[in-house]
Design an enzyme around this catalytic site. Sequence first.
Site, PDB file in Angstrom:
ATOM      1  N   CYS A 457       0.872  -1.175   0.000  1.00 25.68           N
ATOM      2  CA  CYS A 457       0.000   0.000   0.000  1.00 25.68           C
ATOM      3  C   CYS A 457       0.905   1.220   0.000  1.00 25.68           C
ATOM      4  O   CYS A 457       2.060   1.121  -0.429  1.00 25.68           O
ATOM      5  CB  CYS A 457      -0.977  -0.016   1.160  1.00 25.68           C
ATOM      6  SG  CYS A 457      -0.187  -0.078   2.786  1.00 25.68           S
ATOM      7  N   GLU A 458       0.423   2.335   0.496  1.00 20.96           N
ATOM      8  CA  GLU A 458       1.265   3.539   0.456  1.00 20.96           C
ATOM      9  C   GLU A 458       2.495   3.384   1.337  1.00 20.96           C
ATOM     10  O   GLU A 458       3.605   3.749   0.929  1.00 20.96           O
ATOM     11  CB  GLU A 458       0.442   4.752   0.865  1.00 20.96           C
ATOM     12  CG  GLU A 458       1.199   6.060   0.753  1.00 20.96           C
ATOM     13  CD  GLU A 458       0.349   7.260   1.118  1.00 20.96           C
ATOM     14  OE1 GLU A 458       0.845   8.394   1.022  1.00 20.96           O
ATOM     15  OE2 GLU A 458      -0.818   7.063   1.525  1.00 20.96           O
TER      16      GLU A 458
END
Length: 550
Positions: A457-458
Amino acid sequence: MAESHIMSSEAPPKSNTGLNIRTNCRMILNLLREKDCSVTFSPEQPLTPVTDLAVGFSNLSTFSGETPKRCLDLSNLGDETAPLPTESPDRMSSGKLESPKTQFVQFDGLFTPDLAWKAKKCPKRNMNSVLPHLLCSTPSFKKASGGQRSLSNKENEGELFKNPNCKPVALLLPQEVVDSQLSPTPENKVDISLEEDCEMNILGSPISADPPCLDGAHDDIKMQNLDGFADFFSVDEEEMENPPGAVGNLSCSMAILLSGPLLNQDVEISNVNNISLNRSRLYRSPSMPEKLDRPMLKRPVRPLDSETPVRVKRRRSTSSPLQPEEENCQPQRRGTSLKKTLSLCDVDISTVLDEDCGHRQLIGDFSKVYALPTVTGRHQDLRYITGETLAALMHGDFNSLVEKFFIIDCRYPYEYDGGHIKSAFNLHRQEEVTDYFLQQPLTPLMVQKRLIIIFHCEFSSERGPKMCRFLREEDRASNDYPSLYYPELYLLKGGYKDFFPEYKELCEPQSYCPMHHQDFREDLLKFRTKCKTSVGDRKRREQVARLMKL
């Protein structure tokens, strides 16, 4: 003339009495009455309190011949004997008393010629004996002298009474009787009144020390007015200085405490150490000092001598007596030694940790080791790879081991569109992951090669780890333990944020859109709501499935 004749006819006393001047004067008056001497006083005088007391003493059971109601006290038989007062021989011969007014006790030998030099020896302190001294010790009764009756018949003699060892309080005569009988001159009256005042002042305290000494002039006046009775005062002074009852009543231990020196608290500790250590400390004397810094152990410091028995071992042998053996000597082997069986206590803890690490290096079904090099990350139960490893995988460096790999981007769609890794799939919902991987499980074409799934994810901190765990749980639920469809799952350490600055060529478009971008606030709220709803629906479906299985 009558007084001198009486004093010459009386026999010398056998021992001194402890009566004071007023009692002696009263005894002299009784002797004068019995001798029918001419005295200038009226026989019809009323009874004074002192005379009434004397009459009461004469009517006691000790004068009537009855056995007195008192136990014989034998505690002070070793004390010095004192004379006992007796009645006059004339009165004893006659079976009755002549008159209650003239009934008094007569003391044999009130004067001693050999005591005159004692009065001259210490004239200043003779006056001190006139004042009464009260002793606090228990009175002890003295034995009779050789000329009197034996002590064994003392209780059966009615004419005798016990003389206490302590000094009795003087019996005071009325001033009128003293003036008319003893002191025809004014000088004697003044002296007796002065003597009475001194005696009343001393009687204020029943326990008193020696009275203060009078000056020399006053002593001379008092000695002149004693009219030949100075011998009695010297006798009183000797008995006051050496009271027989006070010393006799003291025990040996009490006498040692009073006469011995005070204990010194600065006693050497070496004297205390001589006391036996095995003696009980429950009843230790409080006055005995105690060493506070004594060692707790018998030998706190081991001696440095190498020849002490502490450094020498003794081996017991059945064929030979005990022989000392050095510690550094190797023990002799006795035949074939049995091998001890392996137990859990003997296993080194490091071996257990190594085995655990070995199991952690295995994939989910424990059949093989991980194909990609892993690193530690935030979540200890998941396996992390670096951006460099992912770039090498994308460049085909692990084609010999990996048949196919999947990169799952768990970010929201607007983040994925803003920039993502090449060949990555955007699956941000759990239903999408389940539909893509579990409805139709993917299998490698070659058994020797692997099928790898990489989540990110980020930041790879929340959404990526949650999706990875979800797939593993659903895979475990769909297979029998330990079989899995996808045994190798990885996380990209640092997420897209760390991978993009280093490997922009592997990203398309080459840009980065954060989750909290100002232009996508509404999209953020919408996707979060959908994710929460999907999670709630999934939990309800799981509960229904469990109920159906029951």
